[in-house]
Design an enzyme around this catalytic site. Structure first.
Site, mmCIF file in Angstrom:
data_model
loop_
_atom_site.group_PDB
_atom_site.id
_atom_site.type_symbol
_atom_site.label_atom_id
_atom_site.label_comp_id
_atom_site.label_asym_id
_atom_site.label_seq_id
_atom_site.Cartn_x
_atom_site.Cartn_y
_atom_site.Cartn_z
ATOM 1 N N GLN A 8 0.742 -1.195 0.581
ATOM 2 C CA GLN A 8 -0.057 0.219 -0.229
ATOM 3 C C GLN A 8 0.467 1.271 0.085
ATOM 4 O O GLN A 8 0.532 2.094 -0.757
ATOM 5 C CB GLN A 8 -0.859 0.270 1.042
ATOM 6 C CG GLN A 8 -1.743 1.002 1.183
ATOM 7 C CD GLN A 8 -3.050 1.686 2.450
ATOM 8 O OE1 GLN A 8 -3.666 1.839 2.527
ATOM 9 N NE2 GLN A 8 -3.104 0.316 3.171
ATOM 10 N N ASP A 21 11.678 -10.272 -13.414
ATOM 11 C CA ASP A 21 12.578 -11.462 -12.765
ATOM 12 C C ASP A 21 13.827 -10.231 -12.316
ATOM 13 O O ASP A 21 15.068 -10.808 -13.072
ATOM 14 C CB ASP A 21 12.518 -13.211 -12.744
ATOM 15 C CG ASP A 21 13.424 -12.963 -12.356
ATOM 16 O OD1 ASP A 21 14.471 -12.342 -10.744
ATOM 17 O OD2 ASP A 21 13.684 -14.867 -12.424
ATOM 18 N N ASN A 70 9.224 0.309 -2.094
ATOM 19 C CA ASN A 70 9.175 0.265 -0.641
ATOM 20 C C ASN A 70 9.625 -1.672 -0.107
ATOM 21 O O ASN A 70 8.441 -2.208 0.517
ATOM 22 C CB ASN A 70 8.225 0.437 -0.429
ATOM 23 C CG ASN A 70 7.043 -0.107 -0.250
ATOM 24 O OD1 ASN A 70 6.877 -0.948 -2.150
ATOM 25 N ND2 ASN A 70 5.836 -0.613 -0.211
ATOM 26 N N GLU A 82 1.720 -0.945 8.166
ATOM 27 C CA GLU A 82 0.581 0.148 8.639
ATOM 28 C C GLU A 82 0.205 0.318 10.065
ATOM 29 O O GLU A 82 1.221 1.124 10.682
ATOM 30 C CB GLU A 82 -1.042 -0.583 8.555
ATOM 31 C CG GLU A 82 -1.869 0.715 8.888
ATOM 32 C CD GLU A 82 -1.747 2.022 8.500
ATOM 33 O OE1 GLU A 82 -1.827 2.763 6.854
ATOM 34 O OE2 GLU A 82 -1.713 2.919 9.565
ATOM 35 N N ASP A 114 0.731 3.890 5.982
ATOM 36 C CA ASP A 114 1.300 3.498 4.301
ATOM 37 C C ASP A 114 0.798 4.790 3.420
ATOM 38 O O ASP A 114 1.499 5.181 2.688
ATOM 39 C CB ASP A 114 0.018 2.111 4.197
ATOM 40 C CG ASP A 114 0.265 0.773 4.377
ATOM 41 O OD1 ASP A 114 2.094 0.717 4.793
ATOM 42 O OD2 ASP A 114 -0.302 -0.588 4.721
ATOM 43 N N GLY A 152 -7.981 21.127 19.101
ATOM 44 C CA GLY A 152 -7.183 21.966 18.394
ATOM 45 C C GLY A 152 -7.241 23.083 20.196
ATOM 46 O O GLY A 152 -7.691 22.244 20.937
ATOM 47 N N GLY A 153 -7.656 24.161 19.763
ATOM 48 C CA GLY A 153 -8.028 24.737 21.218
ATOM 49 C C GLY A 153 -9.130 24.835 21.701
ATOM 50 O O GLY A 153 -9.703 25.306 22.055
HETATM 51 N N1 COA Z 1 11.611 -9.775 -8.858
HETATM 52 C C1 COA Z 1 12.546 -10.218 -8.307
HETATM 53 N N2 COA Z 1 13.057 -10.641 -7.075
HETATM 54 C C2 COA Z 1 11.775 -9.572 -6.530
HETATM 55 C C3 COA Z 1 11.049 -8.816 -7.267
HETATM 56 C C4 COA Z 1 10.972 -9.093 -8.765
HETATM 57 N N3 COA Z 1 10.566 -8.468 -9.820
HETATM 58 N N4 COA Z 1 10.450 -7.823 -7.052
HETATM 59 C C5 COA Z 1 10.939 -7.610 -5.239
HETATM 60 N N5 COA Z 1 12.035 -8.789 -5.233
HETATM 61 C C6 COA Z 1 12.550 -10.135 -3.969
HETATM 62 C C7 COA Z 1 12.978 -8.958 -3.058
HETATM 63 O O1 COA Z 1 13.910 -8.618 -3.988
HETATM 64 C C8 COA Z 1 13.226 -9.308 -1.560
HETATM 65 O O2 COA Z 1 14.223 -10.303 -1.757
HETATM 66 P P1 COA Z 1 15.878 -10.506 -1.405
HETATM 67 O O3 COA Z 1 14.649 -10.868 0.217
HETATM 68 O O4 COA Z 1 16.030 -11.903 -1.257
HETATM 69 O O5 COA Z 1 16.193 -9.711 -1.100
HETATM 70 C C9 COA Z 1 11.830 -10.388 -2.294
HETATM 71 O O6 COA Z 1 11.009 -10.099 -3.358
HETATM 72 C C10 COA Z 1 10.623 -9.554 -0.751
HETATM 73 O O7 COA Z 1 11.130 -8.737 -0.534
HETATM 74 P P2 COA Z 1 10.035 -8.076 0.639
HETATM 75 O O8 COA Z 1 10.667 -6.572 0.115
HETATM 76 O O9 COA Z 1 11.082 -8.143 1.917
HETATM 77 O O10 COA Z 1 8.993 -8.585 0.260
HETATM 78 P P3 COA Z 1 8.313 -9.000 1.910
HETATM 79 O O11 COA Z 1 6.422 -9.406 1.436
HETATM 80 O O12 COA Z 1 8.983 -10.112 2.830
HETATM 81 O O13 COA Z 1 7.913 -8.024 3.020
HETATM 82 C C11 COA Z 1 7.041 -6.084 3.468
HETATM 83 C C12 COA Z 1 6.754 -6.686 2.961
HETATM 84 C C13 COA Z 1 6.375 -4.130 3.428
HETATM 85 C C14 COA Z 1 6.736 -5.740 4.713
HETATM 86 C C15 COA Z 1 8.842 -4.607 3.557
HETATM 87 O O14 COA Z 1 8.583 -5.164 1.786
HETATM 88 C C16 COA Z 1 9.288 -3.426 4.678
HETATM 89 O O15 COA Z 1 9.059 -4.241 5.441
HETATM 90 N N6 COA Z 1 9.282 -2.414 3.327
HETATM 91 C C17 COA Z 1 8.753 -1.291 3.756
HETATM 92 C C18 COA Z 1 7.852 -0.728 5.169
HETATM 93 C C19 COA Z 1 6.608 -0.709 3.242
HETATM 94 O O16 COA Z 1 6.852 -0.125 3.130
HETATM 95 N N7 COA Z 1 5.489 -1.671 4.376
HETATM 96 C C20 COA Z 1 4.078 -0.676 3.867
HETATM 97 C C21 COA Z 1 4.050 -1.831 3.388
HETATM 98 S S1 COA Z 1 2.287 -1.689 2.800
#
Ligand code: COA
Length: 415
Positions: free
Chosen positions: A17, A73, A96, A139, A168, A247-248
């Site tokens: 998000q 990929d 993100n 979030e 978010d 607020g106030g």
């Molecule tokens: N091709 C190949 N790999 C891809 C890719 C693509 N097109 N797009 C993403 N990936 C990979 C990433 O490189 C990552 O690999 P790695 O862990 O080996 O480095 C993997 O997919 C997963 O990405 P990640 O962001 O770690 O996803 P997650 O599902 O584990 O975590 C969150 C999700 C939201 C918790 C995390 O992304 C995060 O903390 N983001 C920052 C804060 C944020 O925006 N949070 C709110 C989200 S609404």
């Protein structure tokens, strides 16, 4: 008509998000937003909270309007080549991922600088540099870590998270502003830069009135407009203030006619000082207008509970819309508690494009928020979100790939 961000290309590496909120705004302002997604699955939200089998979820469609989608990929060596071309082709990269993911992919800041020194690299992370910077964040984690939860709710209950997605979508808004500022600065420096919006920081920024109150409490030991005053003692941290105004001007939520059967038959009532005389007249407490216990804002502070009880006795005789009409005749600020059901039907929101109806090839028609920010010279036309990989071939062709090269990438499952 032209758009504010015409000509700006955004490499959109966002998911879920927070990031997609940001890039959707950029797309609504006219940027060409290229969403890069994993082949086969794409943004995880495509399949989350699905209400139509086989169709992209509302979660996804409502956050990804006006974008193009390419599957890639980015960990595959050939995928990295495509990504390099995309980095050269675009002005802004927005991501993100969890901390370190972009670097692990081989696209840290230094590498991106080598490829395209004009590129702006914009990131959302849960926390800024410090003890928690490696943490993954969603979030409600941000709402809790940014001060919103500890200050939301009732005094005798646990901390509460809010329905507004301040962690978010709130952070996405912050990041969008940072990107536009960086694009502006690039006009004079010719250089890109990094833009970081941490979710904890964004939530705290939105909770600044509570940081204000923390310091007032530390200095005076009391918060006179909070419902705890004057009968309860204050601790050392800002307490949850229920529906007290931030607020106030004192305010709270009062019941209206029909509240027993309608969970939203309530009204926010603001006892604004300049209209105190009118309030007294409307609720039938004319004598409060001159009574020394009630006629000044300071005198009223320890009596707010009694005042709002009297106000509620009046609002209970009216529906929220009747009360709103009467109060506005007297310039008394108030807000009806509107349900999502009511908002979705509200004609004025449709007329301004704040709520829009969108046609989608696999899920049919659905309602979404449109652009809440209106630019007179850059009108927003909300277009449906892309299907997974819908624009892969088109974008690769723009990057200089011919038909045979695209077929080879597809055969190798890079796209
Ligand atoms: N091709 C190949 N790999 C891809 C890719 C693509 N097109 N797009 C993403 N990936 C990979 C990433 O490189 C990552 O690999 P790695 O862990 O080996 O480095 C993997 O997919 C997963 O990405 P990640 O962001 O770690 O996803 P997650 O599902 O584990 O975590 C969150 C999700 C939201 C918790 C995390 O992304 C995060 O903390 N983001 C920052 C804060 C944020 O925006 N949070 C709110 C989200 S609404």
């Amino acid at each position: 008509m032209s758009h504010a961000l015409d000509g700006i290309r955004v490499l959109d590496f966002t998911h879920v998000q927070s990031g997609p909120t940001c890039t959707q705004l950029l797309a609504w302002f006219g940027a060409d937003v290229i969403k890069v997604e994993k082949p086969g699955s794409g943004d995880v939200t495509r399949g989350q909270l699905r209400d139509v089998p086989g169709a992209d979820s509302l979660y996804f469609t409502m956050l990804n309007h006006n974008k193009r989608s390419i599957t890639l990929d980015s960990k595959h060596p050939e995928g990295k080549h495509v990504l390099e071309r995309l980095v050269r082709h675009c002005d802004v990269l927005v991501e993100n991922f969890a901390p370190g993911a972009l670097q692990r992919m081989g696209f840290g800041w230094e590498r991106i600088q080598q490829l395209n020194p004009r590129m702006i690299v914009a990131s959302i992370k849960g926390f800024g540099p410090g003890a928690f910077e490696e943490c993954k964040v969603y979030e409600n984690v941000a709402q809790c870590a940014g001060g919103a939860a500890s200050t939301t709710g009732f005094d005798d209950g646990p901390p509460l998270v809010t329905g507004a997605q301040i962690g978010d979508s709130g952070t996405g808004l912050h990041l969008a502003l940072g990107i536009v500022a960086a694009l502006y600065q690039r006009q004079s420096t010719g250089r890109g830069q990094r833009v970081l919006a941490a979710m904890q920081d964004a939530v705290l920024n939105l909770c600044r009135v509570k940081l204000r109150d923390q310091q007032r409490l530390a200095r005076t030991g009391v918060l006179t407009e909070y419902p705890q005053y004057p009968n309860k003692t204050f601790g050392s941290a800002v307490p949850r203030s229920a529906n007290a105004s931030g607020g106030g001007q004192p305010g709270t939520i009062v019941k209206c006619k029909g509240w027993e059967g309608d969970p939203n038959a309530y009204l926010y009532f603001i006892a604004q000082a300049p209209v105190w005389q009118q309030i007294c007249r409307v609720i039938g407490k004319e004598h409060w207008a001159t009574d020394p216990d009630f006629c000044t804002p300071e005198a009223r502070l320890p009596r707010l509970a009694e005042i709002f009880t009297a106000i509620e006795s009046w609002t209970l005789t009216k529906t929220k819309f009747e009360a709103m009409a009467i109060l506005n005749e007297h310039d008394i600020p108030c807000g009806p508690i509107l349900s999502m059901e009511e908002l979705v039907r509200e004609p004025s929101l449709r007329a301004t494009g704040t709520v829009v109806e969108v046609e989608h090839p696999t899920r049919g028609s659905y309602v979404s928020v449109g652009n809440p920010i209106k630019l007179s010279d850059s009108p927003t036309e909300v277009r449906r979100s892309p299907l997974l990989g819908e624009h892969t071939d088109e974008i690769l062709a723009e990057l200089g790939y011919g038909g045979a090269a695209i077929a080879a990438l597809r055969a190798a499952r890079v796209i």
